[in-house]
Design a protein around this motif. Structure first.
Motif, mmCIF file in Angstrom:
data_model
loop_
_atom_site.group_PDB
_atom_site.id
_atom_site.type_symbol
_atom_site.label_atom_id
_atom_site.label_comp_id
_atom_site.label_asym_id
_atom_site.label_seq_id
_atom_site.Cartn_x
_atom_site.Cartn_y
_atom_site.Cartn_z
ATOM 1 N N CYS A 66 0.826 -1.220 0.000
ATOM 2 C CA CYS A 66 0.000 0.000 0.000
ATOM 3 C C CYS A 66 0.858 1.268 0.000
ATOM 4 C CB CYS A 66 -0.954 0.007 1.189
ATOM 5 S SG CYS A 66 -2.574 -0.688 0.831
ATOM 6 N N SER A 69 2.127 1.762 -3.453
ATOM 7 C CA SER A 69 1.045 2.110 -4.380
ATOM 8 C C SER A 69 0.710 3.593 -4.287
ATOM 9 C CB SER A 69 -0.211 1.280 -4.090
ATOM 10 O OG SER A 69 0.010 -0.070 -4.388
ATOM 11 N N CYS A 79 -5.001 3.785 0.750
ATOM 12 C CA CYS A 79 -4.835 2.356 0.501
ATOM 13 C C CYS A 79 -4.732 1.703 1.873
ATOM 14 C CB CYS A 79 -3.588 2.091 -0.343
ATOM 15 S SG CYS A 79 -3.331 0.358 -0.755
ATOM 16 N N HIS A 95 -9.601 1.297 -1.207
ATOM 17 C CA HIS A 95 -8.936 2.378 -1.947
ATOM 18 C C HIS A 95 -9.841 3.589 -2.026
ATOM 19 C CE1 HIS A 95 -6.343 -0.637 -4.337
ATOM 20 N NE2 HIS A 95 -5.673 -0.155 -3.321
#
Length: 191
Positions: A66, A69, A79, A95
């Motif tokens: 996460c 990301s 996330c 998300h």
């Protein structure tokens, strides 16, 4: 977390010239992108492939993180891992996308299923998107990793065509280049 497919939200809007825009986005020949939209231009699929000079385990650690990301996916604001299987074979992840001030935030829950170190499958459980299915497949090629990403998406609401153009020309290649850059930098730091 396991989602570098967030850009797909913007692919669903479609555009009559989506295929040519995808070709423009990959004109540097370093990333191969293919986009297919339905006749209403409100749902579609995409695939992208990038060659990364890093071991597969390094790339795996990035696409399943996460925090990573959040650094690589344009517009990904939140996330959060909601639940993890005892055997680590899947996770439920929340998300929140905030693509711009003039579009509403999108919130959705996905289930990411893991087959380390080669495949992540993602499917929408609930939220603002009607359909979201995708996968990352990682294969080793000597000192390189080939990362192949696919996504099918139907947002369930109208999205302006120009958003698709922006996603195809800038965001998708930007995300894949960010993945490659972070992986190659991480690989160079390894002993």
């Amino acid at each position: 977390m396991r989602t570098l497919l967030i850009f797909a939200v913007f692919l669903a809007a479609g555009a009559a010239r989506a295929a040519s825009l995808a070709a423009e986005a990959s004109s540097g020949n370093d990333i191969a992108i293919s986009v297919s939209l339905d006749p209403t231009e409100q749902s579609g699929s995409a695939s992208a492939t990038v060659r990364i000079h890093a071991p597969r385990d390094v790339v795996w650690s990035l696409i399943t993180s996460c925090p990573e990301s959040l650094r690589m996916v344009p517009g990904l604001e939140v996330c959060d891992v909601v639940e993890t299987a005892r055997d680590q074979s899947w996770q439920r992840i929340r998300h929140v996308m905030n693509y711009s001030w003039y579009l509403p935030k999108l919130t959705y829950l996905i289930r990411a299923t893991y087959q380390p170190p080669s495949k992540v499958s993602i499917e929408r459980i609930s939220g603002d998107l009607r359909t979201l299915r995708g996968s990352w497949e990682l294969t080793s090629d000597g000192d390189y990793t080939i990362a192949h990403y696919t996504v099918d998406l139907a947002p369930g609401f109208w999205v302006p065509n120009w958003i698709v153009r922006s996603a195809l020309r800038k965001d998708l290649p930007k995300m894949l280049r960010a993945l490659r850059s972070r992986a190659e930098t991480s690989a160079m730091r390894r002993p």
